[in-house]
Design a protein around this motif. Sequence first.
Motif, PDB file in Angstrom:
ATOM      1  N   LEU A  47       0.821  -1.208   0.000  1.00 59.15           N
ATOM      2  CA  LEU A  47       0.000   0.000   0.000  1.00 59.15           C
ATOM      3  C   LEU A  47       0.855   1.259   0.000  1.00 59.15           C
ATOM      4  O   LEU A  47       0.467   2.282  -0.566  1.00 59.15           O
ATOM      5  CB  LEU A  47      -0.939  -0.015   1.205  1.00 59.15           C
ATOM      6  N   ASP A  48       2.039   1.192   0.586  1.00 61.02           N
ATOM      7  CA  ASP A  48       2.936   2.347   0.601  1.00 61.02           C
ATOM      8  C   ASP A  48       3.660   2.532  -0.726  1.00 61.02           C
ATOM      9  O   ASP A  48       3.857   3.656  -1.182  1.00 61.02           O
ATOM     10  CB  ASP A  48       3.985   2.203   1.713  1.00 61.02           C
ATOM     11  N   GLY A  49       4.087   1.422  -1.336  1.00 66.32           N
ATOM     12  CA  GLY A  49       4.971   1.537  -2.491  1.00 66.32           C
ATOM     13  C   GLY A  49       4.530   0.842  -3.759  1.00 66.32           C
ATOM     14  O   GLY A  49       5.269   0.835  -4.745  1.00 66.32           O
ATOM     15  N   ALA A  50       3.357   0.207  -3.782  1.00 71.03           N
ATOM     16  CA  ALA A  50       2.844  -0.498  -4.964  1.00 71.03           C
ATOM     17  C   ALA A  50       3.756  -1.648  -5.382  1.00 71.03           C
ATOM     18  O   ALA A  50       3.788  -2.036  -6.539  1.00 71.03           O
ATOM     19  CB  ALA A  50       2.644   0.465  -6.137  1.00 71.03           C
ATOM     20  N   TYR A  51       4.479  -2.200  -4.412  1.00 66.94           N
ATOM     21  CA  TYR A  51       5.455  -3.244  -4.740  1.00 66.94           C
ATOM     22  C   TYR A  51       5.551  -4.267  -3.610  1.00 66.94           C
ATOM     23  O   TYR A  51       5.494  -3.930  -2.425  1.00 66.94           O
ATOM     24  CB  TYR A  51       6.840  -2.632  -4.968  1.00 66.94           C
ATOM     25  N   ALA A  52       5.712  -5.523  -3.991  1.00 69.71           N
ATOM     26  CA  ALA A  52       6.139  -6.599  -3.105  1.00 69.71           C
ATOM     27  C   ALA A  52       6.803  -7.637  -3.999  1.00 69.71           C
ATOM     28  O   ALA A  52       6.396  -7.824  -5.143  1.00 69.71           O
ATOM     29  CB  ALA A  52       4.961  -7.219  -2.348  1.00 69.71           C
ATOM     30  N   HIS A  53       7.837  -8.282  -3.501  1.00 68.44           N
ATOM     31  CA  HIS A  53       8.524  -9.231  -4.387  1.00 68.44           C
ATOM     32  C   HIS A  53       7.747 -10.550  -4.459  1.00 68.44           C
ATOM     33  O   HIS A  53       6.740 -10.751  -3.772  1.00 68.44           O
ATOM     34  CB  HIS A  53       9.985  -9.427  -3.997  1.00 68.44           C
ATOM     35  N   HIS A  54       8.211 -11.454  -5.312  1.00 65.42           N
ATOM     36  CA  HIS A  54       7.380 -12.594  -5.705  1.00 65.42           C
ATOM     37  C   HIS A  54       7.072 -13.538  -4.542  1.00 65.42           C
ATOM     38  O   HIS A  54       5.995 -14.139  -4.506  1.00 65.42           O
ATOM     39  CB  HIS A  54       8.032 -13.360  -6.867  1.00 65.42           C
ATOM     40  N   ILE A  55       7.971 -13.674  -3.581  1.00 65.91           N
ATOM     41  CA  ILE A  55       7.692 -14.556  -2.454  1.00 65.91           C
ATOM     42  C   ILE A  55       6.675 -13.927  -1.504  1.00 65.91           C
ATOM     43  O   ILE A  55       5.820 -14.620  -0.935  1.00 65.91           O
ATOM     44  CB  ILE A  55       8.990 -14.934  -1.715  1.00 65.91           C
TER      45      ILE A  55
END
Length: 517
Positions: free
Chosen positions: A367-375
């Motif tokens: 929600l803060d950065g529009a990103y999360a890695h695949h795991i």
Amino acid sequence: MTATPDTATGPTLRLILGDQLDPQHPWFAQRRADVVYVLMEMRQETDYVLHHAQKVLAIFAAMRAFARHLRGAGHRVRYVAIDDPSNRQRLTTNLDALIAHDRAAAVEYQWPDEWRLDAQLRAWAAKAPVPVRAVDSAHFYTPRDGVAQALAGHRQWVMEHFYRQQRRRHQVLMDGDQPAGGRWNFDADNRQPWRGDPPPPPDMRPSHDHRALWHTLVAAGVRTVGDPQADALRWPLDRAEALAQLDTFITYALPHFGRFQDALSSRHARLFHSLLSFALNVKMLRPQEVIARAEAAWRDGHAPLPAVEGFVRQILGWREYVRGVYWTHMPGYTRRNALGHARPLPAWYWSGNTRMACLRSALRQTLDGAYAHHIQRLMVTGNFALLAGCDPQEVHRWYLGVYIDAFEWVETPNTLGMSQWADGGLMATKPYVSSAAYLHRMGDHCNGCAYDPKQRVGERACPFNALYWDFLARHRERLAALPRMAVIVRQLDRMTPADLQALRAQAATTLERIDGL
């Protein structure tokens, strides 16, 4: 955009969608006075799911930068902004108006990567008042049906078979006809948790002030989720910035990427991941040049082969593979629900307000950065949604909206196939589920969490544990038929009826109070 001509004597309109920002496309090899490039900001595209604010900002800002680039290169450009009074806010109605206004002689477009846009344009083209031609985006290694062709005759599609064909065909990480290092796959070397050493690379991404654009979006009524970070948007908005980010990744992160690509950390969201997927998916970068840079880093001795192979696998193998799965099974793939799951997604997926530390970290980071890695996507947010029996279509819409790199062609197979197993095994040979043990082994979130990863029942028991065994029990018959799940399912037989009943009762209690976890 309102005049109605008597005859069509004007230019050819060439449509550029928001994920087709490739200055190296063959279209731009020469300047033509009889061609006008058209880019549109539309509510049609902002509203089909609830998008992250940074996703809308970054795409629109990158589109505007691309329009400036084209004008600077001497091309004619028509840019329809979100607040343009003549903007009909729909792709085909805007095209109709532009054809009339410019007395266009023809329309050309690059094949969209999303089925909904491809269908919309094909249906419109069949009735358009001028000739309409479609061309390839010239971006991917394989055509839409390339995976189907490559795996024709295989009883079940397996990405590994396709990936090896890709390596041979394009001579990537090969020594003659053999894989470099004598192995196709270095996954066994790439599953280490990160305990703080080596330190992650500095974040050298650009910072953009787009408060004016953000105010325009708000005034236009565009609804979004997440923090816009409009005064410091950190995503590359043109090819030069994307190339700089590629350079930074190759230099500082790639050497360590392989070992820690599956690691989870409460201290560093990015670790050694590239964050290049946005630039790749809007086509500022081409996969061929990214892979060439990574391979060169190995051949020059800058990065070890397991790290480079793991990175190449994601782009040459997985990225091309999921696109093939998408185009083979659309339309209809987005409605798959093989396990019959129907539970609403917990409200805290939209806020991050949960006491489960791993989920809180992944969700707030998203929600803060529009990103999360695949795991984080697969084994944290996706794992929980699958274990809890959440509606896969709702999960799909959430992933499609909240991530900066999420376009339907890549997000749908990853979510419905890989994460939620909603396609019944078309994409993955088993559901990717785990108890708390995996999360504890690969990360540090369990330290200080409100829940204990070693407890299965009780107030402090980690919800992943009981939900995991309950999931196996609910779907026992189906899972037992899968070779990669049969041994795991047989562990249910080793439990006493009382232990299994206690776990399932714990799972039921967990699901009853799911919004308060």
